[in-house]
Design an enzyme around this catalytic site. Structure first.
Site, PDB file in Angstrom:
ATOM      1  N   GLY A  14       0.828  -1.210   0.000  1.00  0.00           N
ATOM      2  CA  GLY A  14       0.000   0.000   0.000  1.00  0.00           C
ATOM      3  C   GLY A  14       0.859   1.255   0.000  1.00  0.00           C
ATOM      4  N   ASP A  35       0.426  -9.009   1.480  1.00  0.00           N
ATOM      5  CA  ASP A  35      -0.614  -8.079   1.026  1.00  0.00           C
ATOM      6  C   ASP A  35      -1.619  -8.814   0.161  1.00  0.00           C
ATOM      7  OD1 ASP A  35      -1.935  -5.748  -0.347  1.00  0.00           O
ATOM      8  OD2 ASP A  35      -0.388  -4.649   0.734  1.00  0.00           O
ATOM      9  N   ASN A  36      -2.905  -8.488   0.334  1.00  0.00           N
ATOM     10  CA  ASN A  36      -3.925  -9.112  -0.521  1.00  0.00           C
ATOM     11  C   ASN A  36      -4.245  -8.273  -1.749  1.00  0.00           C
ATOM     12  OD1 ASN A  36      -5.514  -7.039   0.392  1.00  0.00           O
ATOM     13  ND2 ASN A  36      -7.101  -8.319   1.316  1.00  0.00           N
ATOM     14  N   THR A  39      -6.247  -2.796  -1.946  1.00  0.00           N
ATOM     15  CA  THR A  39      -6.033  -1.387  -2.303  1.00  0.00           C
ATOM     16  C   THR A  39      -4.561  -1.126  -2.623  1.00  0.00           C
ATOM     17  OG1 THR A  39      -5.783  -0.806   0.038  1.00  0.00           O
ATOM     18  CG2 THR A  39      -7.971  -0.487  -0.938  1.00  0.00           C
ATOM     19  N   GLY A  40      -3.712  -2.130  -2.423  1.00  0.00           N
ATOM     20  CA  GLY A  40      -2.290  -1.976  -2.739  1.00  0.00           C
ATOM     21  C   GLY A  40      -2.031  -2.185  -4.220  1.00  0.00           C
ATOM     22  N   SER A  79      -5.057  -2.827   6.002  1.00  0.00           N
ATOM     23  CA  SER A  79      -6.458  -2.431   6.197  1.00  0.00           C
ATOM     24  C   SER A  79      -6.838  -1.471   5.095  1.00  0.00           C
ATOM     25  CB  SER A  79      -6.623  -1.714   7.545  1.00  0.00           C
ATOM     26  OG  SER A  79      -7.901  -1.129   7.640  1.00  0.00           O
ATOM     27  N   TYR A 149     -14.238   1.489  10.352  1.00  0.00           N
ATOM     28  CA  TYR A 149     -12.798   1.767  10.412  1.00  0.00           C
ATOM     29  C   TYR A 149     -12.395   2.157  11.831  1.00  0.00           C
ATOM     30  CZ  TYR A 149      -8.310   3.894   9.028  1.00  0.00           C
ATOM     31  OH  TYR A 149      -6.987   4.229   8.891  1.00  0.00           O
ATOM     32  N   TYR A 163      -2.259  -8.359  24.196  1.00  0.00           N
ATOM     33  CA  TYR A 163      -1.092  -9.221  23.899  1.00  0.00           C
ATOM     34  C   TYR A 163       0.148  -8.736  24.645  1.00  0.00           C
ATOM     35  CZ  TYR A 163      -2.752 -12.692  20.584  1.00  0.00           C
ATOM     36  OH  TYR A 163      -3.362 -13.776  20.025  1.00  0.00           O
TER      37      TYR A 163
HETATM   38  P1  NAD Z   1      -3.406   1.631   1.602  1.00  0.00           P
HETATM   39  O1  NAD Z   1      -4.813   1.258   1.271  1.00  0.00           O
HETATM   40  O2  NAD Z   1      -2.585   2.267   0.569  1.00  0.00           O
HETATM   41  O3  NAD Z   1      -2.623   0.362   2.160  1.00  0.00           O
HETATM   42  C1  NAD Z   1      -3.238  -0.694   2.839  1.00  0.00           C
HETATM   43  C2  NAD Z   1      -2.650  -1.984   2.313  1.00  0.00           C
HETATM   44  O4  NAD Z   1      -3.211  -3.089   3.037  1.00  0.00           O
HETATM   45  C3  NAD Z   1      -2.974  -2.227   0.834  1.00  0.00           C
HETATM   46  O5  NAD Z   1      -1.813  -2.618   0.167  1.00  0.00           O
HETATM   47  C4  NAD Z   1      -4.007  -3.341   0.861  1.00  0.00           C
HETATM   48  O6  NAD Z   1      -3.987  -4.123  -0.311  1.00  0.00           O
HETATM   49  C5  NAD Z   1      -3.583  -4.095   2.102  1.00  0.00           C
HETATM   50  N1  NAD Z   1      -4.662  -4.878   2.721  1.00  0.00           N
HETATM   51  C6  NAD Z   1      -5.906  -4.473   3.060  1.00  0.00           C
HETATM   52  N2  NAD Z   1      -6.578  -5.471   3.656  1.00  0.00           N
HETATM   53  C7  NAD Z   1      -5.724  -6.521   3.722  1.00  0.00           C
HETATM   54  C8  NAD Z   1      -5.832  -7.841   4.241  1.00  0.00           C
HETATM   55  N3  NAD Z   1      -6.961  -8.284   4.807  1.00  0.00           N
HETATM   56  N4  NAD Z   1      -4.759  -8.681   4.138  1.00  0.00           N
HETATM   57  C9  NAD Z   1      -3.606  -8.251   3.544  1.00  0.00           C
HETATM   58  N5  NAD Z   1      -3.456  -7.011   3.029  1.00  0.00           N
HETATM   59  C10 NAD Z   1      -4.509  -6.155   3.131  1.00  0.00           C
HETATM   60  O7  NAD Z   1      -3.496   2.554   2.902  1.00  0.00           O
HETATM   61  P2  NAD Z   1      -2.358   3.382   3.638  1.00  0.00           P
HETATM   62  O8  NAD Z   1      -2.720   4.793   3.593  1.00  0.00           O
HETATM   63  O9  NAD Z   1      -1.031   2.956   3.160  1.00  0.00           O
HETATM   64  O10 NAD Z   1      -2.564   2.897   5.144  1.00  0.00           O
HETATM   65  C11 NAD Z   1      -1.752   1.867   5.697  1.00  0.00           C
HETATM   66  C12 NAD Z   1      -2.132   1.688   7.163  1.00  0.00           C
HETATM   67  O11 NAD Z   1      -1.877   2.901   7.868  1.00  0.00           O
HETATM   68  C13 NAD Z   1      -3.587   1.331   7.377  1.00  0.00           C
HETATM   69  O12 NAD Z   1      -3.685   0.368   8.399  1.00  0.00           O
HETATM   70  C14 NAD Z   1      -4.206   2.620   7.819  1.00  0.00           C
HETATM   71  O13 NAD Z   1      -5.301   2.410   8.666  1.00  0.00           O
HETATM   72  C15 NAD Z   1      -3.056   3.291   8.553  1.00  0.00           C
HETATM   73  N6  NAD Z   1      -3.188   4.750   8.520  1.00  0.00           N
HETATM   74  C16 NAD Z   1      -2.952   5.447   7.379  1.00  0.00           C
HETATM   75  C17 NAD Z   1      -3.131   6.821   7.380  1.00  0.00           C
HETATM   76  C18 NAD Z   1      -2.879   7.652   6.145  1.00  0.00           C
HETATM   77  O14 NAD Z   1      -3.126   8.871   6.180  1.00  0.00           O
HETATM   78  N7  NAD Z   1      -2.382   7.111   5.067  1.00  0.00           N
HETATM   79  C19 NAD Z   1      -3.570   7.477   8.533  1.00  0.00           C
HETATM   80  C20 NAD Z   1      -3.824   6.715   9.664  1.00  0.00           C
HETATM   81  C21 NAD Z   1      -3.615   5.349   9.660  1.00  0.00           C
END
Ligand code: NAD
Length: 325
Positions: A14, A35-36, A39-40, A79, A149, A163
Site C-alpha cells: 500500500g 498483502d492481498n 487497495t495496494g 487495512s 474503520y 497481547y
Molecule cells: P493503503 O490502502 O494504501 O494500504 C493498505 C494496504 O493493506 C494495501 O496494500 C491493501 O492491499 C492491504 N490490505 C488491506 N486489507 C488486507 C488484508 N486483509 N490482508 C492483507 N493485506 C490487506 O493505505 P495506507 O494509507 O497505506 O494505510 C496503511 C495503514 O496505515 C492502514 O492500516 C491505515 O489504517 C493506517 N493509517 C494510514 C493513514 C494515512 O493517512 N495514510 C492514517 C492513519 C492510519
C-alpha cells in the site's frame, strides 16, 4: 530491534507500507511484505522485488499467517484506509482490524518478534478535545458509517494491549494522522490526491461542507521516520504520529491550487456523515520519547506529491465518495 533482522510488513504494497518497506530495506533489514492487493499495487513495490532481501507474499491477514524463519518485527498496516475504500468494504475493514490484528499478533508472539500496529487518529472520532493528546479517549459513533474503520482500529488497539499484558509481546501502537505523498492512489478519494488531480485537470475542487473543518497533513517520509523510531524504542505507545500544522480544508484546497498553478474553482458538496470537524495531533509525547517531529513543509510535500501524481495515468475521479480525510 537491531538493524538486520527480518521485518514482516502486512499491507506493505500500500501507500504507507511501501515507503516503510523501502526504508527498512535501506536500513539493512530483510522485508517480507504480505498483502492481498485489495487497495495496494504491485507498482508500489515493483522496484523492491529485484532485491534478495525483499519477499512479496500474496496473502490475507484475515487468515493465519505462517512463515518459516526468524522474524524480528511484525508491522500491521493491512487495512482499507481511505474512506472511499472502507465505506465500500465495511466487513473486510472490520475483519482486517480484528482477525487481521489477531493473526499478525500471533505471528509476533510465535516468533518472539516486536509488533507495530498502524492505528489512526480516527480512534479520536469527531474530537471534543483539541489538539488530540494520546490520553483522550475519543468521541466515536459506534454505528455510524465510519465506525467500521474507527471501531476496528479501537478494537485493534485493545487486542494489541492485551497481547502486551497477557503474552508479553513487545507491542507498539502508532496513532497515525493524515499522511500524504508519492504512492497515494490518485483515485483513493483522500483530500490531497483528489484535490491535486482535480486541480491538474482544471475541474472544480470539491470541498465537503463549508470547508472550515480542519486537517493536519504529514508528509509520508516524516511519518515513516516516526514509525521506525517507535519500532526501535522501548515504548509501547500509543504515540501520535502526525503534523501539528492545522489548516482548514478550504485553505488546503487553495494551497493545492497555488502549488499546481491551477485555475480550478472551489465548490461545496454536502458534509459527510460524522466527518470530524477538527483534526490536529498533540505530538509532545513523540517529541519527548522518540525525539521525533516532522520536518517537511506542506508546500514542499505538496509539490513532490503533485509532481508524482502528474506522472500517473489519469483515473476516474470518484468525487461523490470523496471524504475530507
Ligand atoms: P493503503 O490502502 O494504501 O494500504 C493498505 C494496504 O493493506 C494495501 O496494500 C491493501 O492491499 C492491504 N490490505 C488491506 N486489507 C488486507 C488484508 N486483509 N490482508 C492483507 N493485506 C490487506 O493505505 P495506507 O494509507 O497505506 O494505510 C496503511 C495503514 O496505515 C492502514 O492500516 C491505515 O489504517 C493506517 N493509517 C494510514 C493513514 C494515512 O493517512 N495514510 C492514517 C492513519 C492510519
Amino acid at each position: 530491534m537491531n538493524n538486520s533482522g527480518t521485518v514482516v510488513v502486512a499491507g506493505g504494497a500500500g501507500f504507507l507500507g511501501s515507503h516503510l518497506c523501502r526504508r527498512l530495506l535501506a536500513d539493512g533489514h530483510g522485508v517480507v511484505c504480505v498483502d492481498n492487493m485489495s487497495t495496494g499495487r504491485l507498482s508500489n513495490v515493483e522496484d523492491l522485488t529485484a532485491s534478495r532481501d525483499f519477499r512479496l507474499i500474496h496473502g490475507d491477514v484475515v487468515e493465519p499467517i505462517d512463515l518459516h524463519g526468524d522474524v524480528e518485527a511484525v508491522c500491521h498496516l493491512a487495512s482499507p484506509a481511505s474512506p472511499q475504500a472502507y465505506l465500500a468494504h465495511p466487513v473486510e475493514t472490520l475483519l482486517a482490524g480484528s482477525a487481521g490484528t489477531r493473526h499478525s499478533l500471533e505471528l509476533a508472539r510465535k516468533k518472539q518478534a516486536c509488533y507495530l500496529l498502524a492505528s489512526t487518529s480516527e480512534v479520536y472520532g469527531d474530537p471534543q478535545i483539541h489538539p488530540q493528546p494520546e490520553h483522550y479517549w475519543g468521541h466515536v459513533n459506534p454505528i455510524g458509517p465510519r465506525s467500521v474503520y474507527d471501531e476496528a482500529k479501537r478494537f485493534a488497539e485493545a487486542l494489541t494491549t492485551a497481547y502486551l499484558h497477557t503474552h508479553g509481546v513487545d507491542t507498539k501502537i502508532a496513532r497515525i494522522f493524515n499522511t500524504y505523498g508519492p504512492g497515494m492512489r490518485a483515485d483513493d478519494g483522500r483530500i490531497v490526491s483528489t484535490f491535486i488531480r482535480q486541480a491538474m485537470e482544471g475541474e472544480p475542487i470539491t470541498v465537503h461542507g463549508d470547508g472550515r473543518q480542519t486537517r493536519s497533513l504529514c508528509y509520508v517520509e516524516d511519518t515513516v521516520e516516526g514509525l521506525v523510531r517507535l519500532l526501535r524504542s522501548p515504548h509501547h505507545g500509543p504515540v501520535n504520529i502526525g503534523n501539528p500544522r492545522e489548516l482548514s480544508v478550504r485553505r488546503i484546497a487553495e494551497m493545492i491550487r497555488e502549488v499546481t498553478g491551477s485555475r480550478s474553482s472551489i465548490v461545496s458538496l454536502p458534509r459527510m456523515v460524522d466527518d470530524p470537524q477538527v483534526r490536529c495531533p498533540d505530538i509532545g509525547l513523540a517529541f519527548d520519547i522518540l525525539g521525533w517531529a516532522p520536518s517537511t513543509t506542506l508546500e514542499q510535500g505538496l509539490r513532490i506529491t503533485a509532481d508524482h501524481l502528474a506522472r500517473e495515468p489519469a483515473p476516474q475521479l470518484a468525487a461523490a465518495a470523496t471524504s475530507q480525510s
